[in-house]
Design a protein around this motif. Structure first.
Motif, PDB file in Angstrom:
ATOM      1  N   ILE A 268       0.824  -1.212   0.000  1.00 53.22           N
ATOM      2  CA  ILE A 268       0.000   0.000   0.000  1.00 53.22           C
ATOM      3  C   ILE A 268       0.858   1.262   0.000  1.00 53.22           C
ATOM      4  O   ILE A 268       0.343   2.367  -0.073  1.00 53.22           O
ATOM      5  CB  ILE A 268      -0.992   0.018   1.175  1.00 53.22           C
ATOM      6  CG1 ILE A 268      -0.275  -0.121   2.522  1.00 53.22           C
ATOM      7  CG2 ILE A 268      -2.040  -1.071   1.011  1.00 53.22           C
ATOM      8  CD1 ILE A 268      -1.202   0.039   3.725  1.00 53.22           C
ATOM      9  N   ASN A 269       2.170   1.120   0.089  1.00 53.65           N
ATOM     10  CA  ASN A 269       3.121   2.215  -0.155  1.00 53.65           C
ATOM     11  C   ASN A 269       2.793   3.494   0.613  1.00 53.65           C
ATOM     12  O   ASN A 269       2.368   4.496   0.031  1.00 53.65           O
ATOM     13  CB  ASN A 269       3.176   2.499  -1.663  1.00 53.65           C
ATOM     14  CG  ASN A 269       3.476   1.240  -2.454  1.00 53.65           C
ATOM     15  OD1 ASN A 269       4.553   0.681  -2.347  1.00 53.65           O
ATOM     16  ND2 ASN A 269       2.510   0.778  -3.226  1.00 53.65           N
ATOM     17  N   PRO A 270       2.977   3.469   1.934  1.00 54.55           N
ATOM     18  CA  PRO A 270       2.583   4.603   2.765  1.00 54.55           C
ATOM     19  C   PRO A 270       3.317   5.899   2.415  1.00 54.55           C
ATOM     20  O   PRO A 270       4.513   5.892   2.122  1.00 54.55           O
ATOM     21  CB  PRO A 270       2.958   4.142   4.179  1.00 54.55           C
ATOM     22  CG  PRO A 270       4.039   3.124   3.982  1.00 54.55           C
ATOM     23  CD  PRO A 270       3.660   2.416   2.716  1.00 54.55           C
ATOM     24  N   VAL A 271       2.565   6.984   2.464  1.00 55.06           N
ATOM     25  CA  VAL A 271       3.089   8.329   2.214  1.00 55.06           C
ATOM     26  C   VAL A 271       2.834   9.176   3.449  1.00 55.06           C
ATOM     27  O   VAL A 271       1.694   9.281   3.908  1.00 55.06           O
ATOM     28  CB  VAL A 271       2.406   8.978   0.990  1.00 55.06           C
ATOM     29  CG1 VAL A 271       2.922  10.404   0.780  1.00 55.06           C
ATOM     30  CG2 VAL A 271       2.602   8.130  -0.256  1.00 55.06           C
ATOM     31  N   VAL A 272       3.876   9.763   4.015  1.00 59.47           N
ATOM     32  CA  VAL A 272       3.737  10.663   5.159  1.00 59.47           C
ATOM     33  C   VAL A 272       3.934  12.098   4.674  1.00 59.47           C
ATOM     34  O   VAL A 272       4.961  12.420   4.076  1.00 59.47           O
ATOM     35  CB  VAL A 272       4.765  10.339   6.266  1.00 59.47           C
ATOM     36  CG1 VAL A 272       4.698  11.389   7.369  1.00 59.47           C
ATOM     37  CG2 VAL A 272       4.514   8.944   6.835  1.00 59.47           C
ATOM     38  N   VAL A 273       2.947  12.937   4.931  1.00 59.29           N
ATOM     39  CA  VAL A 273       3.042  14.357   4.575  1.00 59.29           C
ATOM     40  C   VAL A 273       3.262  15.140   5.863  1.00 59.29           C
ATOM     41  O   VAL A 273       2.385  15.186   6.732  1.00 59.29           O
ATOM     42  CB  VAL A 273       1.782  14.848   3.847  1.00 59.29           C
ATOM     43  CG1 VAL A 273       2.001  16.262   3.313  1.00 59.29           C
ATOM     44  CG2 VAL A 273       1.412  13.906   2.703  1.00 59.29           C
ATOM     45  N   ILE A 424       8.195  10.268   2.149  1.00 65.95           N
ATOM     46  CA  ILE A 424       8.046  11.364   3.107  1.00 65.95           C
ATOM     47  C   ILE A 424       8.058  12.677   2.333  1.00 65.95           C
ATOM     48  O   ILE A 424       9.001  12.960   1.569  1.00 65.95           O
ATOM     49  CB  ILE A 424       9.167  11.344   4.165  1.00 65.95           C
ATOM     50  CG1 ILE A 424       9.087  10.055   4.998  1.00 65.95           C
ATOM     51  CG2 ILE A 424       9.056  12.566   5.074  1.00 65.95           C
ATOM     52  CD1 ILE A 424      10.151   9.929   6.063  1.00 65.95           C
ATOM     53  N   ILE A 425       6.994  13.456   2.518  1.00 69.24           N
ATOM     54  CA  ILE A 425       6.876  14.771   1.885  1.00 69.24           C
ATOM     55  C   ILE A 425       7.226  15.821   2.940  1.00 69.24           C
ATOM     56  O   ILE A 425       6.592  15.900   3.995  1.00 69.24           O
ATOM     57  CB  ILE A 425       5.449  15.006   1.363  1.00 69.24           C
ATOM     58  CG1 ILE A 425       5.007  13.862   0.437  1.00 69.24           C
ATOM     59  CG2 ILE A 425       5.369  16.348   0.639  1.00 69.24           C
ATOM     60  CD1 ILE A 425       5.807  13.715  -0.816  1.00 69.24           C
ATOM     61  N   SER A 426       8.254  16.605   2.652  1.00 73.23           N
ATOM     62  CA  SER A 426       8.787  17.547   3.642  1.00 73.23           C
ATOM     63  C   SER A 426       9.072  18.891   2.979  1.00 73.23           C
ATOM     64  O   SER A 426       9.299  18.966   1.764  1.00 73.23           O
ATOM     65  CB  SER A 426      10.067  16.967   4.242  1.00 73.23           C
ATOM     66  OG  SER A 426      10.783  17.935   4.976  1.00 73.23           O
ATOM     67  N   ASP A 427       9.068  19.944   3.779  1.00 72.05           N
ATOM     68  CA  ASP A 427       9.500  21.258   3.301  1.00 72.05           C
ATOM     69  C   ASP A 427      10.815  21.646   3.965  1.00 72.05           C
ATOM     70  O   ASP A 427      11.021  21.389   5.158  1.00 72.05           O
ATOM     71  CB  ASP A 427       8.441  22.314   3.635  1.00 72.05           C
ATOM     72  CG  ASP A 427       7.770  22.847   2.381  1.00 72.05           C
ATOM     73  OD1 ASP A 427       7.804  22.138   1.361  1.00 72.05           O
ATOM     74  OD2 ASP A 427       7.193  23.947   2.441  1.00 72.05           O
ATOM     75  N   ASP A 428      11.685  22.286   3.196  1.00 73.40           N
ATOM     76  CA  ASP A 428      12.966  22.794   3.685  1.00 73.40           C
ATOM     77  C   ASP A 428      13.697  21.704   4.475  1.00 73.40           C
ATOM     78  O   ASP A 428      13.859  20.591   4.002  1.00 73.40           O
ATOM     79  CB  ASP A 428      12.745  24.050   4.532  1.00 73.40           C
ATOM     80  CG  ASP A 428      12.037  25.153   3.746  1.00 73.40           C
ATOM     81  OD1 ASP A 428      12.260  25.212   2.514  1.00 73.40           O
ATOM     82  OD2 ASP A 428      11.266  25.905   4.344  1.00 73.40           O
ATOM     83  N   ASP A 429      14.143  22.041   5.674  1.00 74.21           N
ATOM     84  CA  ASP A 429      14.861  21.068   6.500  1.00 74.21           C
ATOM     85  C   ASP A 429      13.946  20.430   7.539  1.00 74.21           C
ATOM     86  O   ASP A 429      14.390  19.898   8.551  1.00 74.21           O
ATOM     87  CB  ASP A 429      16.051  21.740   7.187  1.00 74.21           C
ATOM     88  CG  ASP A 429      15.606  22.871   8.115  1.00 74.21           C
ATOM     89  OD1 ASP A 429      14.419  23.245   8.065  1.00 74.21           O
ATOM     90  OD2 ASP A 429      16.456  23.352   8.874  1.00 74.21           O
ATOM     91  N   GLU A 430      12.637  20.451   7.289  1.00 78.09           N
ATOM     92  CA  GLU A 430      11.647  19.931   8.237  1.00 78.09           C
ATOM     93  C   GLU A 430      11.946  18.487   8.637  1.00 78.09           C
ATOM     94  O   GLU A 430      11.794  18.098   9.790  1.00 78.09           O
ATOM     95  CB  GLU A 430      10.259  20.014   7.590  1.00 78.09           C
ATOM     96  CG  GLU A 430       9.113  19.550   8.456  1.00 78.09           C
ATOM     97  CD  GLU A 430       7.771  19.646   7.721  1.00 78.09           C
ATOM     98  OE1 GLU A 430       6.735  19.598   8.405  1.00 78.09           O
ATOM     99  OE2 GLU A 430       7.781  19.760   6.470  1.00 78.09           O
TER     100      GLU A 430
END
Length: 525
Positions: A268-273, A424-430
């Motif tokens: 199911i290929n988990p995606v973390v935002v 994992i979807i991240s912004d900058d150095d989050e």
């Protein structure tokens, strides 16, 4: 011309009375050709020919195998529009997808040709003897990878070319020196026969032994069971459902001589935002993932079926936008009525679970065998309590889980079954503040993606397409890229063997000029 017959080695054969047809899901009609289901005798003959071929083929040089693999690629390209047309009629997929998958298939074949022609893949290792060592002499030991023997490959429903008759499993096994018997997928048997004919032509043109390749047609499970349980078959490759892969694994394990089954199964290929990414570009991410969820009608093993975020206004806005965007995408055809039926059943089962909220589910009439894409959402607590929501829905559907906090999100990740990918979807150095989450994701997946989508599998040496069970049956190996050749070999040592009788890969003079580990140092000398 499609004959509907089996290839038993280089001979066409149709000894049985049972036949079946393929199906055009776009037109919702059966296709004219009848395919002859292989008899037990034909299967026995195919295994016997593969066993005889192995005695010859395993000794062929990398250069000779490379000529064969390149010839297969050339013959596939020579099929031209005939292949594209049959592929599209049996799958409902567009011509562009067919051409792209053909390109990937021939690229894989030529990549393996390059690998075995160069030769260092055998991982040759030499530890020179020291006869006068005290208190005991040190023996001369030389190790390299050698092929396992005849391999059975099961064609995949969703990739008639890249994961089927001449797909990655077949290319890797032939490169390793193993004859291949393909159990063709009945949904695209015509495509399978065309590719099989290309392999047979290439084998005959390049002087390969009869039996180096066979193609078996069957619409039921008996042929697969007979092949996997056959004592002369030494390994199995499979891409498909957890149920199917597990059944083959169990058959192989119960044999008098158990054999490896390299199965790539459900995910199911988990995606973390992460929160900052949601806050700064939630709508953009929603648009990207609406496209990923529906790509190829969701019929990829890397489809993002689970999206995780921390509950709040930003996640709620993301969920609304994802639902809105996914409704804007035109529905598309699924591979077969059976796959369409299984998708609708699985989706309905998920959205009927207690405390599940439907975000998007297309209403109104759509074309027969076309998928109604959907998105649902649920709380982290409910997801943890209901294992039904953890199951793959094969098609354009995804569940967004609103976690109460980071701790609950990490608990969900920890409790997931093994997966092919995680994102994992991240912004900058989050992401630097989420090292524990990253570690937990790494423990559950074979490939971890940063700020991307899981759909799309690059064919290259650094790709890992596999993961902890049940994503695959052995997470130590990849099913994509040249390193997948390692599934079809075993290490073998020669001790105190005369130099003149050693394989070229292990001789003192290194006639192949390959990279070897000699007394602890890598070199080509």
């Amino acid at each position: 011309m499609i004959t509907g017959k089996n290839y038993i080695g280089n001979q066409l054969s149709s000894e049985g009375d049972i036949t079946f047809k393929t199906f055009n899901p776009e037109l919702n009609v059966s296709i004219q050709n009848n395919f002859s289901q292989a008899t037990a005798e034909e299967i026995e003959n195919a295994v016997a020919k593969a066993t005889e071929a192995f005695d010859v083929y395993k000794h062929f040089s990398g250069a000779k195998k490379a000529i064969f693999l390149r010839a297969i690629a050339d013959e596939i390209e020579a099929l031209d529009e005939k292949l594209i047309n049959v592929y599209c009629s049996e799958t409902g997929l567009p011509a562009g997808r067919a051409a792209g998958e053909r390109g990937r298939t021939v690229f894989q074949l030529r990549s393996f040709a390059d690998l075995v022609e160069e030769g260092s893949w055998v991982e040759a290792s030499i530890d020179s003897g020291i006869p006068d060592r005290t208190p005991a002499p040190k023996p001369d030991l030389r190790k390299m990878n050698i092929p396992l023997g005849p391999v059975v490959v099961f064609g995949a429903s969703n990739f008639p070319l890249a994961y089927s008759t001449a797909g990655g499993d077949t290319a890797a096994a032939l490169a390793a020196g193993c004859p291949v018997i393909v159990k063709s997928h009945p949904m695209h048997a015509g495509t399978g026969e065309l590719i099989a004919s290309a392999i047979i032509k290439a084998a005959e043109k390049t002087g390969m032994p009869n039996g180096v390749f066979s193609n078996i047609n069957a619409k039921d499970y008996d042929a697969g069971q007979q092949l996997v349980s056959h004592p002369k078959v030494k390994a199995v490759g499979f891409t498909g459902s957890i149920k199917g892969g597990r059944a083959l694994l169990d058959i192989a394990a119960k044999r008098e001589e158990p054999i490896p089954v390299f199965a790539e199964m459900g995910s199911i290929n988990p995606v973390v935002v992460l929160p900052k990414a949601l806050q700064n570009r939630g709508n953009e991410i929603a648009n990207t993932y609406a496209g990923s969820i529906t790509l190829g009608t969701g019929q990829f093993c890397t489809n993002p079926g689970l999206i995780l975020g921390i509950a709040g206004e930003e996640l709620s806005s993301f969920i609304d936008e994802l639902g809105s965007k996914i409704k804007e995408i035109n529905p598309s055809c699924m591979l077969h009525p059976n796959i369409h039926g299984a998708y609708e059943k699985g989706k309905q089962q998920a959205i009927n679970q207690n405390k599940v909220t439907i975000v998007a589910n297309l209403d109104g009439e759509i074309q027969t065998n076309y998928a109604s894409q959907g998105v649902a959402t649920v709380s982290g607590k409910t997801f943890l309590e209901n294992s039904t929501l953890h199951h793959e829905v094969f098609g354009p559907f995804s569940i967004v889980v609103a976690c109460e906090n980071l701790k609950e999100l990490e608990e969900i990740v920890t409790g997931l079954e093994g997966q092919l990918t995680g994102t994992i979807i991240s912004d900058d150095d989050e992401i630097s503040n989420y090292s524990e989450l990253v570690a937990k994701m790494q423990n559950r997946v074979g490939r971890l993606i940063f700020n991307g989508v899981p759909t799309g599998v690059e064919v290259c040496p650094s790709m890992v397409h596999g993961g902890p069970y049940p994503a695959s049956t052995d997470s130590r190996f990849t099913a994509v890229g040249v390193n997948s050749i390692k599934r079809w070999v075993r290490p073998f040592s020669f001790q105190n063997w005369p130099n003149s009788l050693l394989p070229d890969e292990l001789k003192d003079e290194n006639p192949l000029h390959i990279t070897r580990l000699v007394n602890g140092e890598l070199n080509k000398s």
